[in-house]
Scaffold this active site. Structure first.
Site, mmCIF file in Angstrom:
data_model
loop_
_atom_site.group_PDB
_atom_site.id
_atom_site.type_symbol
_atom_site.label_atom_id
_atom_site.label_comp_id
_atom_site.label_asym_id
_atom_site.label_seq_id
_atom_site.Cartn_x
_atom_site.Cartn_y
_atom_site.Cartn_z
ATOM 1 N N GLU A 171 74.856 -0.922 101.683
ATOM 2 C CA GLU A 171 75.595 -0.076 102.630
ATOM 3 C C GLU A 171 74.785 1.137 103.068
ATOM 4 O O GLU A 171 75.279 2.275 103.037
ATOM 5 C CB GLU A 171 76.941 0.307 102.012
ATOM 6 C CG GLU A 171 77.778 -0.928 101.641
ATOM 7 C CD GLU A 171 79.037 -0.647 100.853
ATOM 8 O OE1 GLU A 171 79.717 -1.627 100.472
ATOM 9 O OE2 GLU A 171 79.348 0.540 100.624
ATOM 10 N N ASN A 212 72.079 -5.297 101.680
ATOM 11 C CA ASN A 212 73.453 -5.788 101.749
ATOM 12 C C ASN A 212 74.334 -4.793 102.511
ATOM 13 O O ASN A 212 74.225 -3.590 102.291
ATOM 14 C CB ASN A 212 73.976 -5.952 100.310
ATOM 15 C CG ASN A 212 75.300 -6.685 100.202
ATOM 16 O OD1 ASN A 212 75.491 -7.736 100.795
ATOM 17 N ND2 ASN A 212 76.238 -6.108 99.443
ATOM 18 N N HIS A 248 83.994 -8.780 104.117
ATOM 19 C CA HIS A 248 85.363 -8.401 103.738
ATOM 20 C C HIS A 248 86.189 -8.456 105.026
ATOM 21 O O HIS A 248 86.172 -7.516 105.814
ATOM 22 C CB HIS A 248 85.388 -7.001 103.122
ATOM 23 C CG HIS A 248 84.658 -6.923 101.824
ATOM 24 N ND1 HIS A 248 85.125 -7.510 100.681
ATOM 25 C CD2 HIS A 248 83.467 -6.348 101.502
ATOM 26 C CE1 HIS A 248 84.265 -7.282 99.693
ATOM 27 N NE2 HIS A 248 83.256 -6.589 100.166
ATOM 28 N N GLU A 276 80.143 -11.148 99.638
ATOM 29 C CA GLU A 276 81.377 -10.557 99.080
ATOM 30 C C GLU A 276 82.611 -10.986 99.876
ATOM 31 O O GLU A 276 83.503 -10.190 100.156
ATOM 32 C CB GLU A 276 81.267 -9.015 99.092
ATOM 33 C CG GLU A 276 80.046 -8.448 98.395
ATOM 34 C CD GLU A 276 79.993 -6.931 98.403
ATOM 35 O OE1 GLU A 276 78.914 -6.386 98.125
ATOM 36 O OE2 GLU A 276 81.048 -6.291 98.661
ATOM 37 N N ASP A 278 86.022 -12.038 101.179
ATOM 38 C CA ASP A 278 87.450 -12.176 100.948
ATOM 39 C C ASP A 278 88.132 -12.009 102.295
ATOM 40 O O ASP A 278 87.565 -11.453 103.237
ATOM 41 C CB ASP A 278 88.013 -11.230 99.872
ATOM 42 C CG ASP A 278 87.580 -9.774 100.048
ATOM 43 O OD1 ASP A 278 87.497 -9.065 99.025
ATOM 44 O OD2 ASP A 278 87.326 -9.369 101.211
HETATM 45 O O1 G3I Z 1 87.205 0.370 84.455
HETATM 46 C C1 G3I Z 1 87.857 1.584 84.810
HETATM 47 C C2 G3I Z 1 89.090 1.748 83.914
HETATM 48 O O2 G3I Z 1 88.639 1.962 82.577
HETATM 49 C C3 G3I Z 1 89.855 2.972 84.390
HETATM 50 O O3 G3I Z 1 91.054 3.077 83.614
HETATM 51 C C4 G3I Z 1 90.242 2.735 85.880
HETATM 52 C C5 G3I Z 1 91.017 3.894 86.451
HETATM 53 O O4 G3I Z 1 90.147 4.880 86.891
HETATM 54 O O5 G3I Z 1 89.010 2.594 86.652
HETATM 55 C C6 G3I Z 1 88.313 1.431 86.268
HETATM 56 O O6 G3I Z 1 87.150 1.369 87.012
HETATM 57 C C7 G3I Z 1 87.408 0.922 88.372
HETATM 58 C C8 G3I Z 1 86.609 -0.359 88.596
HETATM 59 O O7 G3I Z 1 86.707 -0.748 89.982
HETATM 60 C C9 G3I Z 1 87.125 -1.506 87.750
HETATM 61 O O8 G3I Z 1 88.414 -1.833 88.112
HETATM 62 C C10 G3I Z 1 86.878 2.015 89.276
HETATM 63 O O9 G3I Z 1 87.709 3.172 89.135
HETATM 64 C C11 G3I Z 1 86.923 1.520 90.736
HETATM 65 O O10 G3I Z 1 86.269 2.477 91.570
HETATM 66 C C12 G3I Z 1 86.149 0.209 90.836
HETATM 67 O O11 G3I Z 1 86.319 -0.234 92.168
HETATM 68 C C13 G3I Z 1 85.298 -1.148 92.584
HETATM 69 C C14 G3I Z 1 84.629 -0.557 93.842
HETATM 70 O O12 G3I Z 1 83.698 -1.529 94.374
HETATM 71 C C15 G3I Z 1 83.846 0.699 93.529
HETATM 72 O O13 G3I Z 1 82.793 0.400 92.655
HETATM 73 C C16 G3I Z 1 85.979 -2.467 92.952
HETATM 74 O O14 G3I Z 1 86.494 -3.076 91.752
HETATM 75 C C17 G3I Z 1 84.971 -3.424 93.596
HETATM 76 O O15 G3I Z 1 85.613 -4.603 94.054
HETATM 77 C C18 G3I Z 1 84.324 -2.725 94.796
HETATM 78 O O16 G3I Z 1 83.346 -3.600 95.322
HETATM 79 C C19 G3I Z 1 82.626 -3.125 96.469
HETATM 80 C C20 G3I Z 1 81.188 -3.594 96.326
HETATM 81 O O17 G3I Z 1 80.639 -3.097 95.140
HETATM 82 C C21 G3I Z 1 80.388 -3.161 97.521
HETATM 83 N N1 G3I Z 1 81.013 -3.593 98.767
HETATM 84 C C22 G3I Z 1 82.423 -3.272 98.945
HETATM 85 C C23 G3I Z 1 83.221 -3.735 97.737
HETATM 86 C C24 G3I Z 1 84.677 -3.403 97.911
HETATM 87 O O18 G3I Z 1 84.849 -2.013 97.961
#
Ligand code: G3I
Length: 369
Positions: A171, A212, A248, A276, A278
């Site tokens: 990004e 990416n 996405h 990615e 969906d």
């Molecule tokens: O694991 C912690 C948990 O311990 C905690 O209780 C909870 C509440 O804060 O957070 C959990 O971590 C979260 C993690 O996902 C796992 O669920 C993070 O806050 C949250 O920010 C994270 O979101 C991910 C996001 O990227 C940011 O990294 C999404 O799952 C993931 O699907 C998303 O993926 C991105 C790609 O990397 C890049 N392209 C876009 C895509 C969608 O946004």
């Protein structure tokens, strides 16, 4: 027991093991007649059974699903010959404190992949999000540069030979096609992109290195800018091997000329990958919307299979139960191939049907790693 019978017995056991044991490395489609289901393994052909040689079918892996949900693991192993860590390989999760690494989540994914004959795609090394809190924006450029280089080198070296491709930078473009205003751009200038590729290449010369992004699937201004950037980087000898199209998508908004867009990137000399995918649906997810969703999943797969340079087709999670969509896109959901209870949806059937319609390809399947 006469030798012939022993041989026959062994063959039957061998076939059963290969057919229903995802331990066997993928050789193109893991084709074979449907047999009795082994606990949880689908009693039907799966996506990886039918995927043509040379193209991986992958899914992002949710760490909690992998460690807590046996049915999730079984379906992940049975359907996909490629996997990507949804979150476990992001910098803030890998290095919560300077020099203190938390490799467990990423290692578990590597180990699962090796046990299931799957290829691992690394996500992601340099991104404006998920940067560890200890990386201070107040640091001088040379210190930012040093920690970024150390991070890329350390991670790629650790997984050398076990990760076939990396999202080196993720990004980097803004919606208008200019370089996104990030800590890296502010502190290191536009050259940080080329540097990241050179560092990754030095750490694992065999890994395929990708740039990416999202919003670049169709012929958009952002896609034009990305193509320009890729051409410039390659012209300057920067080892950019591929471009990842996140994909996405919304169920009612197909990308404009996806095939033509993938082809023009391929003509720039790079591999392309759907990284990615969906397809989010405005809830409630009616049967009509799910049919339209299935059409879009099929369209994206058909586009990838129509472009020989398309080496990987990855969905961003395969079950609605563990999708990022509802948390980020209010009012949307049901974006994946399987529903909350891991039952296949029309989109999954559409992909299987699309694969069955593909003319046979020669050559061997993608080799894991
Ligand atoms: O694991 C912690 C948990 O311990 C905690 O209780 C909870 C509440 O804060 O957070 C959990 O971590 C979260 C993690 O996902 C796992 O669920 C993070 O806050 C949250 O920010 C994270 O979101 C991910 C996001 O990227 C940011 O990294 C999404 O799952 C993931 O699907 C998303 O993926 C991105 C790609 O990397 C890049 N392209 C876009 C895509 C969608 O946004």
């Amino acid at each position: 027991m006469p030798v012939v019978l022993i041989a026959a017995a062994l063959a039957v056991v061998g076939l059963a093991r290969v057919r229903h044991n995802p331990e066997a490395p993928p050789a193109g489609g893991d084709a074979g007649a449907a047999g009795p289901a082994v606990s949880g393994v689908p009693d039907r052909q799966t996506l990886r059974d039918l995927m043509p040689p040379g193209v991986r079918i992958g899914s992002a892996v949710d760490g909690r699903g992998l460690s807590l949900d046996p049915a999730y693991r079984t379906l992940l192993g049975a359907e996909f010959n490629g996997i990507t860590a949804e979150n476990a390989m992001k910098w803030r999760n890998l290095e919560p404190a300077p020099g203190v690494h938390a490799w467990t989540g990423a290692d578990q994914i590597i180990e699962f992949a090796q046990q299931h004959g799957q290829a691992v795609y690394g996500h992601t090394l340099v991104w404006h999000s998920d940067v560890p809190k200890w990386v201070s924006p107040d640091w001088p450029p040379e210190r930012i540069r040093a920690v970024l280089r150390e991070h890329v080198t350390t991670v790629v070296s650790r997984y050398r030979g076990r990760v076939w491709g990396w999202d080196v930078v993720n990004e980097v473009l803004d919606e208008d096609g200019t370089l996104r205003d990030t800590l890296w751009l502010r502190k290191l200038g536009p050259g940080y992109v080329a540097d990241a590729f050179r560092w990754a290449h030095a750490a694992d010369p065999a890994a395929r290195l990708f740039i990416n992004d999202y919003g670049v699937e169709g012929r958009t201004r952002k896609a034009d800018a990305l193509l320009q950037l890729v051409r410039e980087l390659r012209r300057s000898g920067v080892p950019v091997d591929g471009v990842g199209f996140q994909s996405h998508l919304r169920w009612d908004q197909p990308p404009r000329d996806l095939v033509g867009n993938l082809r023009r990137f391929a003509q720039a000399g790079v591999s392309v990958a759907v990284t990615e995918l969906d397809v989010r649906v405005a809830l409630p997810a009616t049967p009509a919307k799910l049919e339209q969703q299935a059409k879009l999943y099929r369209q994206v797969l058909r586009a990838c299979l129509a472009v020989p340079a398309c080496v990987s087709f990855t969905v961003w999670g395969f079950t609605d139960a563990r999708s990022w969509i509802p948390g980020y896109h209010r009012g949307y959901g049901a974006a994946c191939l399987f529903d909350d209870s891991l039952a296949p949806k029309p989109a999954h059937a559409a992909l299987l049907d699309e694969l069955r319609r593909q003319p046979p390809r020669s050559g061997t399947g993608p080799s894991p790693g």
